[in-house]
Design a protein around this motif. Sequence first.
Motif, short mmCIF file in Angstrom:
data_model
loop_
_atom_site.label_atom_id
_atom_site.label_comp_id
_atom_site.label_asym_id
_atom_site.label_seq_id
_atom_site.Cartn_x
_atom_site.Cartn_y
_atom_site.Cartn_z
N CYS A 264 -11.45 -16.36 -44.13
CA CYS A 264 -11.06 -17.63 -45.02
C CYS A 264 -12.45 -18.67 -44.16
O CYS A 264 -12.79 -18.66 -42.98
CB CYS A 264 -10.38 -18.31 -45.71
N ASP A 265 -13.30 -18.89 -45.39
CA ASP A 265 -14.18 -20.74 -44.72
C ASP A 265 -13.72 -21.54 -44.45
O ASP A 265 -13.51 -22.93 -44.02
CB ASP A 265 -15.39 -20.33 -45.18
N CYS B 239 -16.60 -9.04 -46.00
CA CYS B 239 -17.44 -9.61 -45.12
C CYS B 239 -17.21 -9.41 -43.47
O CYS B 239 -16.45 -8.52 -43.35
CB CYS B 239 -17.42 -10.86 -45.30
N THR C 281 -10.56 -13.03 -36.81
CA THR C 281 -9.12 -13.22 -38.14
C THR C 281 -8.45 -12.29 -38.50
O THR C 281 -7.48 -11.43 -38.39
CB THR C 281 -9.62 -14.36 -38.70
N ALA D 292 -16.38 -19.04 -39.83
CA ALA D 292 -16.09 -20.55 -39.57
C ALA D 292 -15.70 -20.42 -38.82
O ALA D 292 -16.17 -21.67 -38.13
CB ALA D 292 -14.65 -20.30 -40.99
N PRO D 293 -14.78 -19.81 -37.90
CA PRO D 293 -14.52 -19.99 -35.64
C PRO D 293 -15.36 -20.31 -35.02
O PRO D 293 -15.78 -20.87 -34.44
CB PRO D 293 -13.08 -19.28 -35.22
N THR E 43 -15.42 -14.70 -34.73
CA THR E 43 -14.81 -16.21 -33.80
C THR E 43 -15.61 -16.17 -31.55
O THR E 43 -16.21 -15.84 -31.97
CB THR E 43 -12.88 -15.87 -33.57
N PHE F 46 -19.73 -18.13 -51.44
CA PHE F 46 -19.09 -17.95 -50.81
C PHE F 46 -17.73 -17.72 -52.97
O PHE F 46 -18.53 -18.10 -52.78
CB PHE F 46 -18.41 -18.82 -50.21
N ILE G 28 -18.84 -20.76 -35.54
CA ILE G 28 -19.48 -22.38 -36.44
C ILE G 28 -18.80 -23.09 -35.02
O ILE G 28 -19.74 -24.19 -35.16
CB ILE G 28 -19.51 -22.14 -37.53
N GLN H 74 -23.03 -8.92 -44.26
CA GLN H 74 -21.76 -8.46 -42.85
C GLN H 74 -20.85 -7.20 -42.94
O GLN H 74 -20.22 -6.96 -41.20
CB GLN H 74 -21.13 -10.14 -43.34
N ASN I 80 -13.58 -18.23 -49.17
CA ASN I 80 -14.24 -17.30 -48.52
C ASN I 80 -15.91 -16.22 -48.98
O ASN I 80 -16.15 -16.65 -50.44
CB ASN I 80 -13.09 -15.29 -48.20
C1 LIG Z 1 -12.93 -15.65 -39.70
S1 LIG Z 1 -13.85 -16.18 -40.76
C2 LIG Z 1 -15.25 -15.46 -41.46
C3 LIG Z 1 -15.35 -16.00 -42.59
O1 LIG Z 1 -17.17 -16.73 -42.19
C4 LIG Z 1 -18.01 -15.10 -43.26
O2 LIG Z 1 -19.03 -15.78 -43.88
P1 LIG Z 1 -20.33 -15.99 -43.25
O3 LIG Z 1 -20.63 -14.57 -42.57
O4 LIG Z 1 -21.21 -16.85 -44.17
O5 LIG Z 1 -20.58 -17.37 -41.83
C5 LIG Z 1 -16.96 -14.50 -44.01
O6 LIG Z 1 -16.54 -15.73 -45.11
C6 LIG Z 1 -16.08 -14.94 -43.35
O7 LIG Z 1 -14.90 -14.43 -44.05
#
Ligand SMILES: CSC[C@H]1O[C@H](OP(=O)(O)O)[C@H](O)[C@@H]1O
Length: 351
Positions: free
Chosen positions: A241-242, A162, A174, A53-54, A169, A320, A56, A201, A252
Motif C-alpha cells: 500500500c502507499d 504490482c 511488504t 512507498a518504503p 523496500t 493508484f 521512496i 511492476q 495502492n
Molecule cells: C511496498 S508497497 C509499494 C507500493 O508502491 C507501488 O507503487 P509504485 O510502483 O507506483 O511506486 C505499488 O502501489 C506498491 O504496492
Amino acid sequence: MNILDYDTVALDDSDSALVIIDQTKLPNQLEILHLHTQKEIWDAIYLLQVRGAPAIGVAAGYGVYLAAKGIDTEDYAFFEQEFVKASDYLNSSRPTAVNLSWALKRMKDVVIAGRGGSVADAKQKLLAEAKAIQQEDIDTCRRIGELGLSLVKPGDGILTHCNAGQLATSRYGTATAPMYLGHKQGYHFKIYCDETRPLLQGARLTSYELSSAGLDVTVLCDGMAASLMKQGKIQAVFTGCDRVAANGDAANKIGTMPLAIAAKYFGIPFYICAPSSTIDMSSKTGRDIKIEQRPAEEVTEMWYKERMAPKDVKVFNPAFDVTDAELITAIITEKGILRAPYTEFIKAIFK
Ligand SMILES: CSC[C@H]1O[C@H](OP(=O)(O)O)[C@H](O)[C@@H]1O
C-alpha cells in the motif's frame, strides 16, 4: 549476482551520492545509478527509477541528507531555511505514497531539534536518521513477513499486485515478505503476479525478484485474476500500500480495488501489508488521499514499438486506487494484524 543481492537504495562509500537500481530498465538490464544532484533524485523518484512507498521514503531520507551536506554555511538559520527548500522540492516528486513526506518530516525534525547547535552536528545527526529510517524499514518488513506467514499455509496459492517486494523496500518487501520467509521454511507457495498495467511492476519486477529467489511464480494479465480465483487457485491475496487512511481505506497501485472486490465475491482473504509509517491519520478516509495522475504515454506507447491507441485519444491513467476498508480482511502491520473496525485498531497504534 542475484538481483536480491543488490541494495534497492543506498549511499555510496563516501556518503556523497544516492545509489539505486534503475528499476525502469529491469528485468532486461541491471543498471546502477549514482545520483548526486537533487534534480537527479527528484527525477528518479518521479520516473520510478526508484519506487515503492518504503523505498521512496528511504531514498528521500538519504536524498535530503545529501542536500544538507551540500549547504556550505555555519549559520544555522540559513542552513535550516535551505534544508526546508530541499525537503519541499523532493516532497513534490510524487503525492500518494505517504512514506515520502513521512521520511522528510523525520529528517526536518532532526534539524529543528538541532537549533542552538552547530550545522556540522546537524549534518551528522541527519545521516544517522536516514540510516535509522532504512534499518527500521528492514526490521518492519521482516515483522510483516512473520505475521503475514501466520495467515497462510504450505502450498497455498497467493496472488499479488504490482511490486511490493524487495525492490519497493530495503529488504524482504511488504507483500512479498511472507512469501520469502515461507519459502525459506519450505512452504512451496504458488505465487501469481498481476502484470500490473501500465508500468508492469508485477511482470517486470515482482516475478523477477521472486523467481530469482527460486519461488514458483506465474505472471497473468490483470483481467485474469478473477478467473484464477474462480478456479480455486488462490487462497489469499497480499498487496502492499502507499497510504492507509485513519478508517482503514487503503491506497495502492491502480487495479488493487477490483482485486479486493473479486476476492470478497469468491470468499478469499484480502490482506494489505502496511508498515505503520504508511498509515496517515490526517487522511480520515480514502477520499482524502491524493491520487497521482500520470502521463498518457504510459498507457498508449510505453511498451510497443508503435502506439497502441490513436493519437490524441483521451486517456485515464490514475496511478493508484483506494480499496474500501470493508473489502480488506486484515491490515498486516509490524505492530500487529489489524481487523475491522480499523479506526479503533489504528487509534490504538498511535495512542
Ligand atoms: C511496498 S508497497 C509499494 C507500493 O508502491 C507501488 O507503487 P509504485 O510502483 O507506483 O511506486 C505499488 O502501489 C506498491 O504496492
